[in-house]
Design an enzyme around this catalytic site. Sequence first.
Site, PDB file in Angstrom:
ATOM      1  N   HIS A 204       0.836  -1.207   0.000  1.00 46.54           N
ATOM      2  CA  HIS A 204       0.000   0.000   0.000  1.00 46.54           C
ATOM      3  C   HIS A 204       0.865   1.249   0.000  1.00 46.54           C
ATOM      4  O   HIS A 204       2.089   1.196   0.194  1.00 46.54           O
ATOM      5  CB  HIS A 204      -0.960   0.000   1.192  1.00 46.54           C
ATOM      6  CG  HIS A 204      -0.296  -0.004   2.539  1.00 46.54           C
ATOM      7  ND1 HIS A 204       0.285   1.113   3.081  1.00 46.54           N
ATOM      8  CD2 HIS A 204      -0.145  -1.000   3.456  1.00 46.54           C
ATOM      9  CE1 HIS A 204       0.770   0.814   4.286  1.00 46.54           C
ATOM     10  NE2 HIS A 204       0.533  -0.465   4.536  1.00 46.54           N
ATOM     11  N   CYS A 220       2.884  -4.888   6.815  1.00 47.06           N
ATOM     12  CA  CYS A 220       2.595  -4.713   5.391  1.00 47.06           C
ATOM     13  C   CYS A 220       3.792  -4.122   4.662  1.00 47.06           C
ATOM     14  O   CYS A 220       4.790  -3.736   5.271  1.00 47.06           O
ATOM     15  CB  CYS A 220       1.372  -3.822   5.207  1.00 47.06           C
ATOM     16  SG  CYS A 220      -0.185  -4.615   5.688  1.00 47.06           S
TER      17      CYS A 220
END
EC number: 2.-.-.-
Length: 323
Positions: A204, A220
């Site tokens: 992301h 992440c």
Amino acid sequence: MQSSRFLSLPVRWLASLMLVSASLAAFPASANSYPLPPEGSRLIGQNFFHVVEDNGGSLEAIAKKYNVGFLALLQANPGVDPYVPRAGSVLTIPRQMLLPDAPRQGLVMNLAELRVYYYPAGKNSVTVYPIGIGQLGGDTVTPTMVTSVSDKRANPTWTPTANIRARYLANGIKLPAVVPAGPENPMGHHAIRLAAYGGVYLLHGTNADFGIGMRVSSGCIRLRDDDIKALYKEMPVGTPVRIINTAIKTSVEPDGRRLVEVHQPLSKHIDDDPKVLPIVLTEQMKQFQSAPETDASVMEQAMQHRSGMPIEVNAYGIASTEI
């Protein structure tokens, strides 16, 4: 005593500076796509030089200008002040690298070098992006895996886990159950979900300017906003993804050059110093080091120096570490 290859590098820098600096003005920050090397080769890209100007900004600002990771820039320029680099100093921009020892398809992410390699289907090219990965400790470590892209979303909401909310609360920050899309969302404008581990890991964007090329996330994979936007647009659902953790890469090039690229290993404990953590060689790498064509002492120096750039280690000796 250091090899002349390492001692001669600054001389090469100064000799090349006049030629390279002229090209820097035309060098776009987003030029991170490279043609695939010929069969048998793993070497791509070219290093550049940057002369720090008065009020030239932080190392992070320079890293962003050339689209490299913060730690990669720091490793390539040991001793530089990360906050206020000295005006007039010459920085090496590490834009040359060896492709990971992995299939050239889909997305290949090497945690140790804090980079992701994207091989678009049907194209003879690879695009390389710096990334931020999970912090040290507990459930924040980004794991190795073989998986695929399961979903893509623009303007994602963020649903922090109970552990993440607890960590924030310990620092006096109370997170809502769901953070809506917008400037306060740390996921930025695009998210790409991976299928493994129940889909909890994503690539992301970010709403912060700092942290790309570092261990900063809750597990992440974080990219600069323009990078995740480009990857989101081009990479389809179903793309294979391979996440590895390899601090050292080697290559015997078609022209006979023997190259080694060494990064700092990822820490496993809070007291670890990645500058001196032992680097574990595979059996193949041991054979590379012990081969009569390899100068084992120069390779050992490269493993100690950990510049994150390809180094020539041929036994016949060429007075340079720059390719």
